[in-house]
Write a protein that holds these residues in place. Sequence first.
Motif, PDB file in Angstrom:
ATOM      1  N   ARG A  26       0.851  -1.190   0.000  1.00 52.06           N
ATOM      2  CA  ARG A  26       0.000   0.000   0.000  1.00 52.06           C
ATOM      3  C   ARG A  26       0.888   1.241   0.000  1.00 52.06           C
ATOM      4  N   ASP A  27       0.312   2.368  -0.394  1.00 45.00           N
ATOM      5  CA  ASP A  27       1.073   3.623  -0.459  1.00 45.00           C
ATOM      6  C   ASP A  27       1.683   3.956   0.904  1.00 45.00           C
TER       7      ASP A  27
ATOM      8  N   LEU B 129       9.108   6.350  -6.781  1.00 43.96           N
ATOM      9  CA  LEU B 129       8.241   6.633  -5.641  1.00 43.96           C
ATOM     10  C   LEU B 129       8.990   7.409  -4.558  1.00 43.96           C
TER      11      LEU B 129
ATOM     12  N   VAL C  61       2.582  10.303   1.458  1.00 42.62           N
ATOM     13  CA  VAL C  61       1.829   9.115   1.053  1.00 42.62           C
ATOM     14  C   VAL C  61       0.963   9.445  -0.158  1.00 42.62           C
TER      15      VAL C  61
ATOM     16  N   ILE D   2       3.119   9.550  -3.221  1.00 40.51           N
ATOM     17  CA  ILE D   2       3.447   8.196  -3.682  1.00 40.51           C
ATOM     18  C   ILE D   2       2.290   7.625  -4.488  1.00 40.51           C
ATOM     19  N   GLY D   3       1.073   7.828  -3.991  1.00 40.09           N
ATOM     20  CA  GLY D   3      -0.102   7.332  -4.709  1.00 40.09           C
ATOM     21  C   GLY D   3      -0.270   7.980  -6.067  1.00 40.09           C
TER      22      GLY D   3
ATOM     23  N   ARG E 162       2.181   6.572  -8.536  1.00 38.01           N
ATOM     24  CA  ARG E 162       1.763   5.248  -8.985  1.00 38.01           C
ATOM     25  C   ARG E 162       0.645   5.373 -10.037  1.00 38.01           C
TER      26      ARG E 162
END
Length: 410
Positions: A316-317, A367, A398, A401-402, A405
């Motif tokens: 997960r992120d 990331l 976070v 990062i998401g 992605r």
Amino acid sequence: MKTYLVGGAVRDRLLGLKPGDNDHVVVGSTPEEMLALGFKPVGRDFPVFLHPQTGEEYALARTERKSGRGYRGFVVDADPSVTLEEDLRRRDFTINAIAQDEDGKLVDPLGGARDIEQRVLRHAGTAFAEDPLRVLRAARFMARFAALDFHVAPETMALMQDMANGGELAELVPERVWQELSRALRSPTPSAFLRTLRDCGALAQVLPEIDALYGVPQRAEYHPEIDTGLHQEMVSDMAARLAPGDDLIGFAALTHDLGKALTPADVLPKHIGHEQAGLAPLRALCGRFKVPAAHRELAIVACREHLNVHRLDELRDATVFELLARCDAFRKPERIAQLALVCEADKRGRLGSAEAEYPQARDLLRLHAAALAVNARDIDNETHSGPAVGEALKKARVTAIGKARNRETR
């Protein structure tokens, strides 16, 4: 007084390699004469000087006589009467016991040039057995020259086995062991260092944590090579290929799987939790050899996190952020690129995987860059204060990062 080029400079020229530093031996001189000529003394245990113009090393011809245990247990004689041949005969290997005079003529009393042609690593004489460090030097030279098809002479291997069985390896100073190990890890084929030590029985004494990996099975669907020791050899060689001359990456790659030697027999060939299990033997190894802090820290990170990087796409992120935070990636951003290299070496250091893609390395860097681009200045200090700033920064990273992605999957 006559001077000769000796050792590695002569050897590497005969091998067609770019030579490193030029070392010289001086026959028929004294320390007083060298000082009078302007040479600067640097030798602590025997007379070595630096040339006043070139800075190259000049050592008085010398002989050595064993006087005690360990590599320091020697009496050195650097009298002007010591001949060049006597100096060459006290050296470690025939390929290092060749001199060249000022006219380019070789002085080769032990047949070192022939051994270079035949790609043989052969001890120079019986005095080899008096210095246990030479066992490690043999292994380190094999790490450098195995790719050139060198092999250890059978009589030299037999002598190394006798030395390993004799107990003198216990006298080795930890710093000298680390020096030889780090140089082997900077070489093209570190696996040859491990194999040579194992073949003579020295690996179990010097690096028992590594020796314990041999014979430990792994799941064939992930590791077609099965044997963990063989996998370690392949990982070390892949690390040398991905990061040539980098013993920082090499050491982390060498020690990433130490926990597999501790897996209970009834669990094999699975290695559940080997990442955490490997931390204790890793710390013990680092403490024993006084491994530099940077090497120790990266090795711990790689040992603990390499499976997380392998399954990066499944995380997960928020878990990716926690991985980065555990690696101290925001204070030491260079560590993530280093970790990515170690993990790639692990993944490609398997039978049939040497040319495989490893997208996790690229994704981890991407990331990390996205999270690193967010800093405390981006947080609204009017809305957040104290510990809330840290939580807001974490949340923003976070989110970054998401988004990174999502951009990749479009």
